[in-house]
Every structure is written in C-alpha cells, then in structure tokens.
Design a protein around this motif. Structure first.
Motif, PDB file in Angstrom:
ATOM      1  N   CYS A 345      39.575  43.299  40.154  1.00  0.00           N
ATOM      2  CA  CYS A 345      40.331  42.316  39.774  1.00  0.00           C
ATOM      3  C   CYS A 345      42.159  42.390  40.408  1.00  0.00           C
ATOM      4  N   VAL A 346      42.084  41.313  41.250  1.00  0.00           N
ATOM      5  CA  VAL A 346      43.583  41.409  41.996  1.00  0.00           C
ATOM      6  C   VAL A 346      44.495  40.105  40.958  1.00  0.00           C
ATOM      7  N   ASP A 382      47.960  47.344  41.965  1.00  0.00           N
ATOM      8  CA  ASP A 382      47.689  46.116  42.547  1.00  0.00           C
ATOM      9  C   ASP A 382      46.651  45.339  42.637  1.00  0.00           C
ATOM     10  N   GLN A 383      45.979  46.808  41.697  1.00  0.00           N
ATOM     11  CA  GLN A 383      44.347  46.179  41.785  1.00  0.00           C
ATOM     12  C   GLN A 383      43.456  46.453  40.499  1.00  0.00           C
TER      13      GLN A 383
END
Length: 473
Positions: A345-346, A382-383
C-alpha cells in the motif's frame, strides 16, 4: 456443562425458545505456533458434549493418518479441517465453531499462530468480545504472544484470558505459572490491558478447561469454561449512541416503506425523533418491524426494519441517528490500518473504503509511522507490506458517518477494498475523526485544482494518482 435438556424430548418449542434468548459470547483463541489452540477448542467441544458420534469416529480415523499425538485422540482435528493444516499440524485459516451451554451460546474463532498469517488473526479478532491467549508453559511469553496481544488490544477486545497450556509437561509447577503471569502482566500493562485473567491448563488432558484439575490444587480460580460462562460482556456494548446504517430499503407495496439494517449501537423506540445522514432530514420512528412482529424497542445487535412517519429520502448507505446526537461527518481521518495484501500500500493509491453499509472512494494521503508489534516502537515508512500495522491519514472523496473506534467499534471500523479485484486488502480503526490530510496528492495546488482533482476521481476512477499529477501540472 452441555446444553442437553429434558425439554428436547418433552417440549422442543420450549427448548428452542429457551436458547433463543441466551447471551452470545464471541471469542477467539490465539498465540504462538503449537501452543495448543486447536486442541483447546477440541477439548471444549468434547468435554461440553457438543460433538456428534460420527464426528468422533471420523477424528479417530484421521488421528491415525494425520494426528500428532501418537495413538491418543487428536482433538485438534476437530477444528483443523484443511488438508494442508492436517498435513503440517498447524492452523492456516480462521476456523469458526459454535456451541452452547446451559448459560450461554458461543462462537469461537480459532486463529493461526504463524506470523505469516497475522492478517487472519486480525480478521478473527475484529468481531470478538474476548481473547483466549495461549502460552506454552515450556517457553513462556514469546514474540507471537506479544504480537497477538497487541492486535487484540488494538481491535478493542476488552477481555483477555491467558491460558498457560501444557502445564502437565511442567508437573503443574506453581512457580512456572507465577513467572509467566508476572512476565505477561509487565508487558500487557503497557498496552492498557486491565481485564486479564490467568488459568493453568492442559488442553490435551482437559485440566482446568471444563473440569477442575486435581493436579493444580494450588490454583483457586475458575476453570476456563467458568470464565467464559460468567465474564460480563453486555456492559461492553454501546447503548448510548444510536447508529443505524441502512442496508436495504424495503418497498413491497405502496403502503409500506421500511429501512432494513442492524442497530449497531444505542437503543431506539417508536416515537423517537431520528435524523438521516447525510441529508440531515428528521422524522419520528413509526414502527420497528421484525418477522415475529413489531417491537417496543430495538437495541445494539438486533436486525430490524424501521418505518418513519414522514416520507424523507433515505437510501442504502445512509445512517439514522438520534436527532440530538453529536455525530461526526468527515472526509479526513486519522486511522490505524492493518495491511492484508501481498501488494504494498502506497500513499495516494485509490481504494474503496467500506464504513458499515457505506462505500466511498479514497486514499491514504500519508503514513505517520509504522508500528513494530513486538516492541511497539514507531518507525517512519512510505508504504505498507503484508501484515504491517501503521497509523495513516485517510482522505475520502465524500464525508462519511464515523465515530472514534474506542467509543464505537461498529462505526469506527472500516475495510479497504481493491477497486479492480474487489478483494479486501486492509482493515482500519478510526483514531481521530477530524484529521489533517493536507499531504495528499493534491497538496500544494489551488482550490480549483483540488476540486478538479475530485471531479476526475469521481468520473474517471480507473485513473491512477500519477496520471492525475501529470494532468494538474
């Protein structure tokens, strides 16, 4: 301890009526690999006399082929039904079992112990009132014990029973039990877990599971079954904030228009003034309709149809609340999220978010930090990868009715759905209903550009964030 009764033979209707109104307890078993979760459930079912003869015969036969207990009856096979589970002697998927005693009905979720299947454990815990956390007496509190305890506390499970299993391999040594109890309390207090009980058991032999053990005369507490039958769970429900997400509008003829759904929290009666969100139109409850007749009131957990005195517009996905309730409608949320998909997931990737009966488009604008469930340390990210847990900022394309998860589990939770495959890829719990999501993909642009971005997402939902960024440049 089973629900066997003479009424079954003499008056079956009275028997069914008696058990229809029993209190229901949902609980899960969790812990590390090979701590004995499936065996414990098998023991509960067996000693409560809730297994049919043909099931016993099948398990006796399978014990020879798959059992891990030698020639002994392998109770774990009552729960582990997948071929892969029986071959490896582990639990992979969440298995649900149902049984009842004279005092309560139960739904058990048997969850996997492997770190790889942490998402399955989170799924099982999401609807439970109590968690039975198993600890192997030989190893004490281990990493997976901490992991599952943290997830249980995160998901709002208020009652925890720590079952110290395989005490027979430690000759029911009281010092072993006391040391594990001390270690767990030191850890659990950091999570804010206050309602924790401890029981020394042997799931394989049945000590202190349903029947009291003679091998632990130093233990004066309740057996596991006695705890399950008496732990107070009704008081945990939210009877203050009325929330009724509309699942279906029933319009069979010109004379009837009812709104079907489940009362997620609170109490409602005919004559109460309610407000429909998001329209903010008000009306009074005319009737509360069920298949068995109209009700004088409906409370949390009941599935009903509500009719109103006025013809106001209420559609599937809307929510009925009391007229004077202070209810949050927002499109910016701060949330905990548990990621359940192999694909990372970003930020700014579009997903569907389902809140109760409402489905909206949105995205994670940013992640504040990722949580190490073993140490509770926070790290920048960041993810999110499979089984990661983080705190993130959620930006939705339209406002939704939500509550803080700790106040109301039903309206404070959501699932994340992949828009292309329609599979569930994550689950979340609302921390703050008025979060700053200024770091989203459109941050730094003018109000016109932000509105344009929202319109594009609404009418062209298949476009990716990078396409929108290119368009806005």
């Amino acid at each position: 301890m089973s629900h066997q009764s003479e009424l079954i033979e003499t008056d079956i209707d009275a028997y069914l009526k008696q058990h229809e109104h029993k209190e229901l307890l949902r609980f899960l078993t969790c812990g590390s690999v090979d701590d004995g979760k499936s065996t414990l459930i098998g023991r509960l079912l067996h000693d409560s006399k809730m297994i049919y003869e043909d099931q016993l015969d099948a398990v006796r036969s399978d014990t020879t082929r798959h059992g891990t207990t030698g020639q002994e009856f392998d109770l774990a096979l009552l729960v582990d039904g997948l071929q892969a589970e029986r071959e490896q002697g582990i639990t992979i998927d969440v298995a649900y079992r149902y049984f009842s005693t004279a005092k309560r009905k139960f739904i058990i979720a048997d969850t996997p112990g492997h770190e790889q299947y942490t998402r399955n454990m989170a799924t099982g815990a999401s609807t439970c009132d109590l968690a039975v956390i198993l600890i192997d007496a030989r190893y004490g509190v281990v990493t997976q014990t901490r992991r599952h305890s943290y997830i249980a506390s995160l998901l709002g499970v208020k009652h925890v029973v720590v079952a110290v299993n395989k005490m027979d391999l430690k000759d029911f040594d009281e010092n072993v039990f006391d040391q594990i109890k001390s270690d767990y309390l030191e850890f659990s207090q950091k999570l804010g877990m206050t309602n924790v009980q401890f029981v020394p058991i042997s799931a394989l032999d049945g000590d202190n599971v349903v029947n009291r053990s003679e091998r632990s005369d130093w233990y004066a507490g309740q057996t596991l079954m006695e705890i399950l039958e008496t732990v107070p769970v009704t008081a945990d429900k939210n009877f203050d904030d009325f929330r009724f997400p509309v699942q279906y509008v029933n319009r069979p003829n010109l004379d009837f228009r009812g709104f079907c759904g489940t009362v997620e929290s609170g109490i409602v009666k005919p004559g109460d003034t309610v407000r429909a969100l998001p329209s903010n139109k008000t009306s009074k409850v005319k009737e509360i309709v069920t298949f068995d007749g109209n009700l004088e009131q409906a409370f949390a957990g009941q599935a009903v149809t509500i009719t109103l005195e006025d013809e106001i517009d209420v559609s599937r996905g809307d929510t009925l609340v009391k007229a004077d309730d202070q209810v949050e409608m927002t499109s910016g949320l701060k949330t905990h999220v548990v990621w359940m998909n192999e694909k990372a997931c970003v930020p700014n990737a579009d997903y569907l978010f389902k809140f109760a009966s409402k489905v909206v488009n949105g995205r994670f604008a940013s992640f504040d930090y990722q949580i190490d469930v073993n140490t509770q340390e926070h790290t920048d990210t960041d993810q999110l990868s499979l089984n990661d847990i983080a705190v993130g900022r959620l930006s939705l394309d339209q406002p939704v009715v939500v509550d803080n998860y700790q106040r109301n589990r039903a309206t404070g939770a959501f699932i994340v759905i992949d828009r292309l495959t329609n599979i569930t890829v994550g689950a979340g719990m609302v921390i703050d209903t008025q979060a700053d999501v200024s770091s989203s993909v459109v941050s730094g642009h003018s109000e016109f550009e932000i509105e344009l971005n929202a319109l594009i997402r609404k009418h062209f939902p298949h476009w990716e964030a990078k396409n929108l960024q290119d368009l806005l440049k």
